[in-house]
Scaffold this motif. Structure first.
Motif: not given
Length: 543
Positions: A437-448, A467-472
């Motif tokens: 089931k869809r589970t979203i973990r923030p890519n905090a390193k790139r999002l910051s 969207k690009s940051c959250q790929s993967g």
């Protein structure tokens, strides 16, 4: 080339001897060779054409499914971030399923008399940290060939909850479900305790200890003492184990550790109420408590007041090193603020009318901190809002409240976390095991860096970059290579690929793209289905 022309040409190719006219070879009876029936040739060609059509249709329908495994960022967005996905459900989730069955060579549990002694476990931390300890305790008991005593929960941690195991988990189910793997008893027999004449021997093992350590260092003590207690038991077993032991971990975590009936029913009551308001909803696990922020060493924009208050709390841990808030944020070690969580979700494509269930403790800054998230998502709910006065019996017990949040988050259509804590990891693993089931973990390193520069770009650019940051980082089946990451978060040994079936693939794809409820059918109401004793009339009362 027409069908008739193909047919005539085929006769010549298949039947003609060299230098003979193709028409003659098909029809002449004067040939020295036995003539080939044109009916047979025609049938063969139709069969071949059918195979080609089936194969090309198979390839076309599955090209994306197969190719996504070999591309970086495989499934989410192209390099330019233009290829959309379903933010509510993974298209590829139906190609995988949870598998933790006992192998044919995995011996049955030994009985009490044949075991090497009694193993007592004292867990540590909050509910989900203790859950990892209980899971590993069963595996350690198996390694030591010991009888496991029902683990003792932590009553002295920050949460100060005096709940015992039987207040949180279904003890009878726990013992019976694991009967073939490990013998579990509720307590050490009084006769054994009297023969000992003194309290059980205690020891603390190093974190992430290998099975060999337990066999070399712990087993001799257990054989000598007969009763042994391991203290502060959290993350005391290695991440990478034999596959059968990893599957045992999954049987404990996802099956044996079932909440008590009152907790299951109450948690499911909140799920039903959320679904009555909205066909689907997002659950957000928001860790933003003062102590958690102080421990992180990060700065969240609250000025001197924040620096002083969090600094005072940080003094509780004398061994914490001095940290640079800017460096911690650059490294991706700071949890997202509620506002940043809201911005991330909106940028990913969740609309303003999306229903949020927010699981959190005390939020630092209170309503002022939550307000930006509520403005982005006005349909904002918590267990306190959904349950109203019915929550009162659970309020004195933080672990039971955490269990209720666990159920609602596990049953949600999308689970989002602003941190990488124990509950986030455990739930991510459970949702992978129960159907990706869809589970979203923030890519905090790139999002910051992106959040700090968001005022320098328009919304469309910001959204594309998020969207690009959250790929993967969206909970897809093959985001992490098997064996990498924490096993409780990525239980790769317990996830199998579904054997390919062309007709099943078409059915599943059609179901995915239809307008029906997109939630995973096997997981819906599984907390009720697990012998909660609710009939249809009782289910109606949950509304």
């Amino acid at each position: 080339m027409g069908v008739a022309k193909v047919w005539r040409y085929s006769c010549g190719v298949l039947a003609n001897p060299p230098k003979q006219h193709f028409f003659f070879s098909c029809w002449s009876s004067s040939s020295s060779r036995r003539p080939i029936s044109c009916t047979a040739v025609c049938g063969f060609m139709l069969f071949a054409l059918g195979l080609i059509s089936l194969f090309t249709g198979h390839v076309a329908s599955n090209l994306e499914l197969y190719s996504h495994r070999f591309t970086k960022g495989a499934w989410f967005y192209k390099q330019d971030g233009d290829a959309p996905i379903d933010i509510w459900k993974s298209r590829y989730s139906t190609s995988y399923y949870g598998c933790s069955e006992r192998g044919p060579h995995f011996a049955s549990a030994v009985n009490v008399r044949s075991s090497n002694g009694y193993l007592l476990i004292a867990t540590s931390g909050g509910l989900n940290q203790q859950r990892t300890g209980i899971t590993d305790a069963v595996v350690v008991a198996r390694i030591l060939n010991a009888t496991l005593v029902v683990p003792e929960l932590d009553h002295h941690s920050f949460w100060k909850d005096d709940s015992d195991f039987f207040n949180i988990f279904d003890v009878k189910w726990f013992i019976s479900y694991l009967a073939k793997d490990v013998t579990v008893v509720k307590r050490v027999p009084e006769k054994v305790m009297r023969l000992m004449g003194k309290p059980p021997y205690t020891m603390r093992v190093p974190r992430k200890s290998e099975p060999e350590y337990y066999l070399d260092q712990v087993l001799p003590v257990l054989l000598r003492r007969r009763v042994l207690q391991l203290t502060k038991f959290d993350y005391r077993l290695a991440n990478d184990l034999d596959e059968e032991l990893q599957k045992l971990r999954c049987r404990v975590n996802y099956h044996a550790l079932r909440f008590t009936k009152p907790i299951r029913n109450f948690g499911q009551k909140l799920v039903v109420r959320m679904r009555k308001m909205a066909r689907r909803f997002v659950a957000v696990h928001l860790r933003f408590e003062p102590d958690m922020l102080a421990f992180s060493g990060c700065y969240y924009g609250g000025g001197d007041k924040e620096r002083y208050e969090l600094g005072e709390i940080r003094k509780r841990w004398a061994t914490l090193p001095e940290l640079s808030p800017d460096e911690e944020r650059t490294r991706g070690r700071c949890p997202l603020t509620p506002h940043e969580v809201g911005l991330m979700l909106r940028a990913l494509g969740f609309k303003n009318d999306t229903y949020l269930y927010v699981a959190s403790g005390e939020v630092y800054g209170g309503e002022k901190t939550l307000q930006p998230l509520k403005e982005l998502f006005p349909n904002f709910y918590t267990k306190e809002i959904v349950a109203r006065d019915e929550l009162k019996p659970f309020l004195p017990y933080s672990s039971r409240l955490a269990a209720i949040d666990y159920i609602v988050c596990d049953e949600s259509d999308v689970f989002v976390t602003n941190n990488n804590g124990n509950m986030a990891k455990i739930l991510a693993g459970s949702r992978r095991y129960m159907g990706h089931k869809r589970t979203i973990r923030p890519n905090a390193k790139r999002l910051s860096a992106l959040f700090m520069a968001r005022n320098k770009m328009d919304w469309d650019t910001f959204s594309r970059k998020v969207k690009s940051c959250q790929s993967g980082f969206m909970g897809e089946p093959e985001e992490v290579r098997p064996g990498r990451g924490e096993f409780h978060e990525f239980p790769s040994s317990c996830i199998c690929k579904t054997p390919f079936n062309h007709s099943n693939f078409i059915d599943k794809y059609n179901n995915h793209t239809s307008s029906g409820n997109p939630t995973h059918p096997e997981s819906r109401y599984r907390y009720i289905h697990n012998s909660s004793g609710l009939d249809k009339k009782s289910l109606q009362k949950l509304y």
